[in-house]
Structures are given as structure tokens and as C-alpha cells.
Enzyme design. Structure first.
Site, mmCIF file in Angstrom:
data_model
loop_
_atom_site.group_PDB
_atom_site.id
_atom_site.type_symbol
_atom_site.label_atom_id
_atom_site.label_comp_id
_atom_site.label_asym_id
_atom_site.label_seq_id
_atom_site.Cartn_x
_atom_site.Cartn_y
_atom_site.Cartn_z
ATOM 1 N N ASN A 13 -3.721 -22.147 22.962
ATOM 2 C CA ASN A 13 -4.618 -22.742 23.948
ATOM 3 C C ASN A 13 -5.660 -23.591 23.240
ATOM 4 O O ASN A 13 -6.434 -23.086 22.418
ATOM 5 C CB ASN A 13 -5.335 -21.668 24.765
ATOM 6 C CG ASN A 13 -6.227 -22.287 25.833
ATOM 7 O OD1 ASN A 13 -5.733 -22.901 26.773
ATOM 8 N ND2 ASN A 13 -7.536 -22.162 25.672
ATOM 9 N N GLU A 14 -5.666 -24.880 23.573
ATOM 10 C CA GLU A 14 -6.687 -25.822 23.118
ATOM 11 C C GLU A 14 -6.939 -25.820 21.620
ATOM 12 O O GLU A 14 -8.095 -25.777 21.173
ATOM 13 C CB GLU A 14 -8.000 -25.583 23.868
ATOM 14 C CG GLU A 14 -7.861 -25.760 25.365
ATOM 15 C CD GLU A 14 -9.192 -25.865 26.079
ATOM 16 O OE1 GLU A 14 -10.229 -25.494 25.497
ATOM 17 O OE2 GLU A 14 -9.202 -26.352 27.224
ATOM 18 N N LYS B 102 -16.117 -19.436 36.751
ATOM 19 C CA LYS B 102 -15.149 -20.369 37.346
ATOM 20 C C LYS B 102 -14.124 -19.649 38.210
ATOM 21 O O LYS B 102 -13.187 -20.271 38.723
ATOM 22 C CB LYS B 102 -14.466 -21.194 36.261
ATOM 23 C CG LYS B 102 -15.440 -22.158 35.574
ATOM 24 C CD LYS B 102 -14.766 -23.142 34.666
ATOM 25 C CE LYS B 102 -15.801 -23.925 33.885
ATOM 26 N NZ LYS B 102 -16.528 -23.116 32.885
ATOM 27 N N TYR C 297 -11.695 -30.833 32.650
ATOM 28 C CA TYR C 297 -12.969 -30.467 33.290
ATOM 29 C C TYR C 297 -13.802 -31.687 33.680
ATOM 30 O O TYR C 297 -15.020 -31.643 33.639
ATOM 31 C CB TYR C 297 -13.741 -29.500 32.382
ATOM 32 C CG TYR C 297 -13.065 -28.141 32.366
ATOM 33 C CD1 TYR C 297 -13.283 -27.242 33.405
ATOM 34 C CD2 TYR C 297 -12.171 -27.800 31.362
ATOM 35 C CE1 TYR C 297 -12.627 -26.026 33.434
ATOM 36 C CE2 TYR C 297 -11.507 -26.576 31.385
ATOM 37 C CZ TYR C 297 -11.738 -25.703 32.423
ATOM 38 O OH TYR C 297 -11.085 -24.488 32.470
ATOM 39 N N GLU D 123 -5.511 -25.960 33.408
ATOM 40 C CA GLU D 123 -6.870 -25.538 33.781
ATOM 41 C C GLU D 123 -7.571 -26.699 34.463
ATOM 42 O O GLU D 123 -7.490 -27.841 33.988
ATOM 43 C CB GLU D 123 -7.708 -25.136 32.555
ATOM 44 C CG GLU D 123 -7.295 -23.831 31.918
ATOM 45 C CD GLU D 123 -8.196 -23.410 30.753
ATOM 46 O OE1 GLU D 123 -9.355 -23.878 30.680
ATOM 47 O OE2 GLU D 123 -7.712 -22.628 29.928
ATOM 48 N N ASN E 278 -5.720 -28.976 30.042
ATOM 49 C CA ASN E 278 -6.908 -28.299 30.588
ATOM 50 C C ASN E 278 -7.975 -29.379 30.785
ATOM 51 O O ASN E 278 -8.406 -29.990 29.803
ATOM 52 C CB ASN E 278 -7.434 -27.250 29.611
ATOM 53 C CG ASN E 278 -6.441 -26.126 29.350
ATOM 54 O OD1 ASN E 278 -5.402 -26.039 30.008
ATOM 55 N ND2 ASN E 278 -6.762 -25.260 28.404
ATOM 56 N N TYR F 22 -17.720 -30.458 32.804
ATOM 57 C CA TYR F 22 -18.333 -30.670 31.482
ATOM 58 C C TYR F 22 -18.626 -32.149 31.228
ATOM 59 O O TYR F 22 -19.464 -32.481 30.398
ATOM 60 C CB TYR F 22 -17.437 -30.113 30.370
ATOM 61 C CG TYR F 22 -17.337 -28.601 30.383
ATOM 62 C CD1 TYR F 22 -18.469 -27.804 30.281
ATOM 63 C CD2 TYR F 22 -16.103 -27.971 30.508
ATOM 64 C CE1 TYR F 22 -18.383 -26.424 30.296
ATOM 65 C CE2 TYR F 22 -16.007 -26.590 30.518
ATOM 66 C CZ TYR F 22 -17.143 -25.818 30.416
ATOM 67 O OH TYR F 22 -17.059 -24.450 30.431
ATOM 68 N N TRP G 281 -8.592 -22.888 36.937
ATOM 69 C CA TRP G 281 -9.330 -21.984 36.061
ATOM 70 C C TRP G 281 -10.593 -21.581 36.796
ATOM 71 O O TRP G 281 -11.405 -22.451 37.074
ATOM 72 C CB TRP G 281 -9.686 -22.663 34.735
ATOM 73 C CG TRP G 281 -10.249 -21.682 33.755
ATOM 74 C CD1 TRP G 281 -11.559 -21.507 33.429
ATOM 75 C CD2 TRP G 281 -9.508 -20.727 32.994
ATOM 76 N NE1 TRP G 281 -11.678 -20.501 32.504
ATOM 77 C CE2 TRP G 281 -10.434 -20.000 32.225
ATOM 78 C CE3 TRP G 281 -8.143 -20.390 32.907
ATOM 79 C CZ2 TRP G 281 -10.046 -18.962 31.362
ATOM 80 C CZ3 TRP G 281 -7.770 -19.381 32.047
ATOM 81 C CH2 TRP G 281 -8.727 -18.686 31.288
ATOM 82 N N ASP H 283 -13.626 -18.336 24.780
ATOM 83 C CA ASP H 283 -14.572 -18.104 25.866
ATOM 84 C C ASP H 283 -14.224 -16.853 26.668
ATOM 85 O O ASP H 283 -14.105 -16.898 27.890
ATOM 86 C CB ASP H 283 -14.561 -19.357 26.771
ATOM 87 C CG ASP H 283 -15.574 -19.284 27.891
ATOM 88 O OD1 ASP H 283 -16.659 -18.715 27.681
ATOM 89 O OD2 ASP H 283 -15.264 -19.790 28.994
HETATM 90 C C1 GCB Z 1 -11.283 -23.931 28.548
HETATM 91 C C2 GCB Z 1 -10.691 -22.713 27.965
HETATM 92 C C3 GCB Z 1 -11.045 -21.465 28.733
HETATM 93 C C4 GCB Z 1 -12.503 -21.511 29.130
HETATM 94 C C5 GCB Z 1 -12.723 -22.721 30.020
HETATM 95 C C6 GCB Z 1 -14.180 -22.881 30.461
HETATM 96 O O1 GCB Z 1 -10.851 -25.024 28.334
HETATM 97 O O2 GCB Z 1 -9.291 -22.801 27.788
HETATM 98 O O3 GCB Z 1 -10.775 -20.356 27.919
HETATM 99 O O4 GCB Z 1 -12.926 -20.346 29.749
HETATM 100 O O5 GCB Z 1 -12.367 -23.866 29.335
HETATM 101 O O6 GCB Z 1 -14.541 -22.335 31.490
HETATM 102 O O7 GCB Z 1 -14.933 -23.521 29.750
#
Ligand code: GCB
Length: 589
Positions: free
Chosen positions: A410-411, A565, A466, A501, A464, A470, A546, A162
Site C-alpha cells: 500500500n502506497e 474517514k 484524496y 481509496e 488511493n 488533502y 476509505w 496510519d
Molecule cells: C492513505 C492510506 C490509509 C490512510 C488514508 C488517510 O492513503 O492508505 O492507510 O488511513 O490515506 O486517511 O489518510
């Protein structure tokens, strides 16, 4: 790999500035030998910078394939008899370099330096032509991965991470000289025992000679010395490097021939220790709590080009907000950044460029159906490229006291046997290369506790998350419950947790009295909700929002001129969340 420096036995010439530049969508240059003559039909381009956003031209922004850079440089006449080296701090994602007609080096990987001994190809006092072809294509075998597809108007780059696929010469290019016999490499390992500091060192040399190591404090007073290419220095009443106070000593390494100092290299070093004990992350034996951000190297116009003014400004903003640390999401940053972190006592989680190795996520975001690890996708060759990325990261950054934790991915996909098979050797490799720092990888929410199989391979749990963005979008109460129960489950594993994150997009100026995603208030409220949960779960030792600032991404319906973000906008103006974070992290606002 040592960073070039000026010194009593070494000189340095920076080749930054305007170079000549030409895109090569058809890949003709390699066939026609464009390095053999001045680049035809070329335009000026600044180095360092990404080329993508400079020219107001979609063909440049979305270019896929080779891009040619050329300059001329006069080799200083005083360099006669010296060893002359050409070094590129980064070329994204791979490059071949010529000096006049001679190919001198090629390199894979967009975020680590490489160099060539060009002594045989230059004459001090004379000019040479330096040509670099930079290829921005991402494939299943590159780090990070991607796919080049044929679209109706030519090739199109697809990738699974991303942030925008910026490319070019992102960092400085150098010509430097050393004596023929020279200090080639230095590795240090600091230690602390009460008020006594130690510094184990190992020096690699080219040629013959004796090695002497002299440690000098910040006031210039010698505090220890030793003879030999390997040894240990002891510092009584040591002044440790610590978060918030980047106290550095200078390690002066000299290569001698009898009374003569043949070469001398000065490495700034910090004396500090890092350890994981139960659910604690210790720096100098004391529990450390990470506050800060996942960042990006991302700027208007310059893209991923390094810029000292923005570095100083970003660190000033981190200081303003009370951040003590950041993660180099999602690739190794310019060495200037790490040196600055060393000097300012900023703690760094240092990450490889292995991002996007997760086809479960690609399916949701891009609607694509691939198997992550397979002979047709991410395979043995990819893992070798990944191993090389780890080697180059550790070789470049192991002497930085600011770096306390390696993040090797990462992820990535993390719930399958294939993921364990792929990653177990990479964790082992990282520990073998550097037994002194913990290792981890950032976990993605599709593999929560109970499903993930990679966190157990690391020393620290890196998550990480959300919830509230999300998932449970707009419902912070549901998000709080889900986050709380997941973190409790991770805490029971007995490792420290860094939430690497968490965050929400916010469009600056969108305000709301009710919980509306994309508003500045929702971003601030979501962060506050996470903080309530973090404060309940003792194993949480780190909170990295993040993201530090908004940044460019590829096009997508969930992206409004990039990822929003950021707690700061892309031009570093604070959103409402910035003031709330400052209140939490500084407590004095
Ligand atoms: C994540 C990623 C990061 C993205 C973020 C997002 O988990 O590690 O690279 O930018 O989410 O904003 O979706």
C-alpha cells in the site's frame, strides 16, 4: 498452509480464553528464561485481543518490546499415537513459542499463521505449559517498517502507516492432532468452460499412501472424483461461485492405505475464474465492478483481536449498504474473514502488510528525512521479509474463491529507480506463486500519472486519491477537475482502474449547509463528486471508499481520536454518507 479442522481423522482444541500476561519492557524474560516456570507477577489477558487498550494504562498502550503470554493445556488422552501440532493464527509482529522448556517455533510477521509439530514434547493426558513472547517492535527490516527511538521516558515506536500499532495474540491459538501420515497441503485452481467446471488440484502429503479427491456439492451429492496426488476434476452443469452468491463445493481429500482412510481433509472450494481483459476486470468471464471499502481489523477494547460477532455485523452492514467487496487494508485478515467472504460471495482484494514504505510521505506527515530504499533503511533484508510475507499470504489464501486480486503493497514510494528495483522481483514472485490471479499495488497521490513507475508492473491500476481532502481542501470543483484529468490519463494506459481509496474525515454530528471539511455533508458531497467522475471514465471498474469505519491511529493533529474517514463510526453507526452510498450502490433505498 491448511487451516486446522475437526474431522474423522483429526481433532482440534482451541486455546482461546484468559491467559497469563506480563509486559517485559527491559527484555529480561529471554535472559531469565520466563518460559521455564509459571509467569511471575502476571495478570489475566483475553486471547484473542490486542493488549494495548485492555488495561486503562498508557504504559501498556504504548509499550515497546516483549510481552509474555502463558497458559496451560491438557493434551487430550485420545491423541496417543497421533501427531500433535500447536498453531498460532497470528502473533503481532513476531514471536517465539515454548512448550514447557522447549522452544518449538519462532515467526516473523504479525498477520499470518505458524505452527510447530510438538508431538515429541507432549504426553497425551498430561498438561503442558505454553509460553509465547510477542515482540511488537517495527524496524527497517520488518513488514511494515518502523523505527524504535529512545525517548526521555524509554523507547518510542515510530511508524509510517496510519493505524495504531496494536500487538499481541490477535487470533486463535490451537492444539490439534492429525495422523502421522497426513494430508499436509492442498492447492486448487478452478476453471470454467461454459457450463462445465474444472478443479485442478495438487495435494502434498507427509508419509506414504495413496490420494483420492472427492468433490461434493452443497447438497452433499458427489459430483466428481479422482485418484492421485495431482489431477483435475470435471463438474458438468457446474454451479459457479459468483459475487453475491458464495456457492461452495467440498473437496474431500483422503490419504488411503489399501481400504483404510488414514487421513481426510475437507476444503471448501468455489469454482470461478478471474481475468483482466483490456480495461475490464472479469469474474466468470463477466465484467465486475467493485463497490465497497478499504477496511481495518479495528475494534474498541479488542483492537485487532478477531471477533466473530463483529465480522457478522460488518458483513451485514456491507450488505445493507450494497458493498460487494473490500480490500484487506493493510495486512492479511483473519482466516475466519476470508471463509465468511467465500460463503457469502464477497469479493476480496488481499493485501500484504507492506504499508508505509514511503519516506516522501513520512517527511510530510512526520517531518522526517529518510531515504526509502537504501542500505541504512529498507534494504535487501527488508525485501526478503517482504517476499516471505507474499509467500505466506499466497500459501494461506490461494484456495479462497473470494480472493480475486493480490495487493503486494500500500502506497510505497513508486517514482524512483530504487522502487522499481525493489518491487519488480516481488511482482514476479507473486505471479510465479499464483499465475491465476492479477497482481497490483495501491498507488499514492504523491506519484500521480506520469510520475509513478510501479502501476505498469501490475495488472490493474490501483489508486488511493484524496482530491478535495488533502489537496483542494474544501474546494470540490477544483478537486473534480483534477481527479477527472488524472483518471483520464490512467485510463489511456489500458488497464482497469480500481480507486482503492477515496474519502474524507467526518465527525458525526458536525453538520453544515456549506462545504465544510469534517462535516457529514462534506464527506457525502465529496463521495458524490468522485462518483460523477467515475461514471465518466469507463476504465474505472472499482470504487472502494476509505474507510468502512473509523479506526484508531497514532497521535496526530489531523486525527481526532483516530482516523474519521469511516462511513460508519468505530461502533458502526452510519454517518450521512452511508445513506448516500446505499442509494448509489443498491439503487433501491
Ligand atoms: C492513505 C492510506 C490509509 C490512510 C488514508 C488517510 O492513503 O492508505 O492507510 O488511513 O490515506 O486517511 O489518510
Amino acid at each position: 498452509m491448511l487451516r486446522p479442522q475437526d474431522g474423522p481423522t483429526r481433532e482440534l482444541k482451541r486455546l482461546d480464553g484468559l491467559w497469563r500476561f506480563r509486559l517485559d519492557p527491559g527484555g529480561e524474560g529471554r535472559v531469565e528464561g520466563w518460559w521455564q516456570r509459571p509467569l511471575a507477577r502476571a495478570r489475566d489477558i483475553p486471547v484473542p485481543a490486542s493488549y494495548n487498550d485492555l488495561f486503562a494504562d498508557a504504559a501498556v498502550r504504548d509499550h515497546v518490546g516483549d510481552a509474555w503470554y502463558q497458559t496451560t493445556v491438557r493434551v487430550p488422552r485420545g491423541w496417543a499415537g497421533e501427531r500433535v501440532v500447536l498453531r498460532l493464527d497470528a502473533a503481532t509482529h513476531r514471536a517465539v513459542v515454548w512448550v514447557d522448556d522447549v522452544e518449538v517455533v519462532s515467526h516473523e510477521g504479525g498477520y499470518t499463521p505458524f505452527e510447530a509439530d510438538v508431538t515429541a514434547h507432549v504426553t497425551p493426558g498430561q498438561e503442558v505449559r505454553v509460553t509465547v513472547v510477542v515482540d511488537n517492535r517495527l524496524t527497517w527490516q520488518s513488514i511494515p517498517p518502523g523505527i524504535v527511538e529512545e525517548g526521555s521516558s524509554g523507547p518510542r515506536q515510530v511508524y509510517f502507516h496510519d493505524f495504531f500499532n496494536y500487538a499481541g495474540l490477535h487470533r486463535s491459538v490451537w492444539l490439534y492432532c492429525t495422523p502421522t501420515a497426513h494430508v499436509d497441503d492442498i492447492a486448487v485452481v478452478p476453471g470454467l468452460d461454459g457450463t462445465t467446471g474444472t478443479l485442478a488440484y495438487r495435494v502434498g502429503i507427509e508419509g506414504t499412501g495413496a490420494v483420492r479427491a472427492v468433490l461434493v456439492d452443497a447438497e452433499g451429492a458427489e459430483v466428481a472424483r479422482a485418484e492421485g496426488a495431482e489431477g483435475s476434476l470435471t463438474v458438468a452443469d457446474v454451479h459457479p461461485w459468483r459475487p453475491g452468491e458464495g456457492y461452495l463445493y467440498d473437496l474431500r481429500v483422503e490419504l488411503t492405505d489399501g481400504p483404510e482412510v488414514v487421513d481426510s481433509y475437507t476444503l471448501p472450494v468455489g469454482i470461478r475464474t478471474v481475468a483482466v481483459r483490456g480495461t475490464e476486470f472479469l469474474i466468470n468471464g463477466e465484467p465486475f465492478r467493485f463497490t465497497g471499502f478499504g477496511k481495518h481489523e479495528d475494534l474498541p477494547v479488542k483492537g485487532k483481536g478477531h471477533d466473530d460477532a463483529w465480522l457478522v455485523h460488518d458483513v451485514a452492514l456491507m450488505d445493507w449498504i450494497g458493498a460487494n467487496s473490500f480490500r484487506t487494508a493493510h495486512y492479511p485478515y483473519a482466516e475466519e474473514v476470508l471463509e465468511y467472504a467465500d460463503r457469502h460471495g464477497i469479493v476480496v482484494i488481499d493485501e500484504t502488510a507492506a504499508v508505509g514504505q514511503n519516506m516522501g510521505l513520512a517527511k510530510v506527515v512526520l517531518g522526517r528525512d529518510h531515504t526509502t530504499f537504501s542500505p541504512e533503511t529498507i534494504d535487501e533484508r527488508s525485501r526478503e521479509a517482504h517476499a516471505q510475507a507474499v509467500r505466506e499470504l499466497v500459501a494461506r489464501d490461494r484456495n479462497h474463491p473470494s480472493v480475486v486480486l493480490w495487493s503486494i503493497a500500500n502506497e510505497p514510494e513508486s517514482h524512483t529507480e530504487a522502487a522499481v528495483d525493489y518491487f519488480a522481483p516481488l511482482f514476479a514472485l507473486t505471479r510465479e506463486l499464483d499465475p491465476t490471479r492479477p497482481v497490483g499495488s495501491a498507488n499514492m497521490m504523491f506519484s500521480p500519472h506520469g510520475r509513478d513507475r510501479l502501476q505498469a508492473l501490475g495488472d490493474v491500476t490501483m489508486l488511493n486519491r484524496y482530491y478535495g481532502w488533502y489537496t483542494s481542501t474544501g474546494d470540490l470543483a477544483a478537486a473534480e477537475a483534477a481527479l477527472g484529468s488524472e483518471l483520464e490519463a490512467w485510463a489511456a494506459e489500458g488497464r482497469p482502474i480500481i480507486v482503492t481509496e477515496y474519502g474524507a474525515d467526518a465527525m458525526p454530528g458536525v453538520r453544515s449547509v456549506t462545504p465544510q471539511p469534517w462535516s457529514e455533508e462534506y464527506q457525502a458531497d465529496l463521495l458524490a463528486m468522485y462518483h460523477r467522475v467515475f461514471d465518466r471514465v469507463g476504465a474505472v471498474v472499482g470504487e472502494h471508499v476509505w474507510s468502512f469505519a473509523d479506526f484508531a491511529t497514532s497521535a496526530g493533529t489531523g486525527r481526532v481520536d483516530g482516523n474519521r474517514k469511516g462511513v460508519f463510526t468505530r461502533d458502526r453507526r452510519p454517518k450521512a454518507a452511508a445513506f448516500a452510498l446505499r442509494r448509489r450502490w443498491r439503487g433501491d433505498a
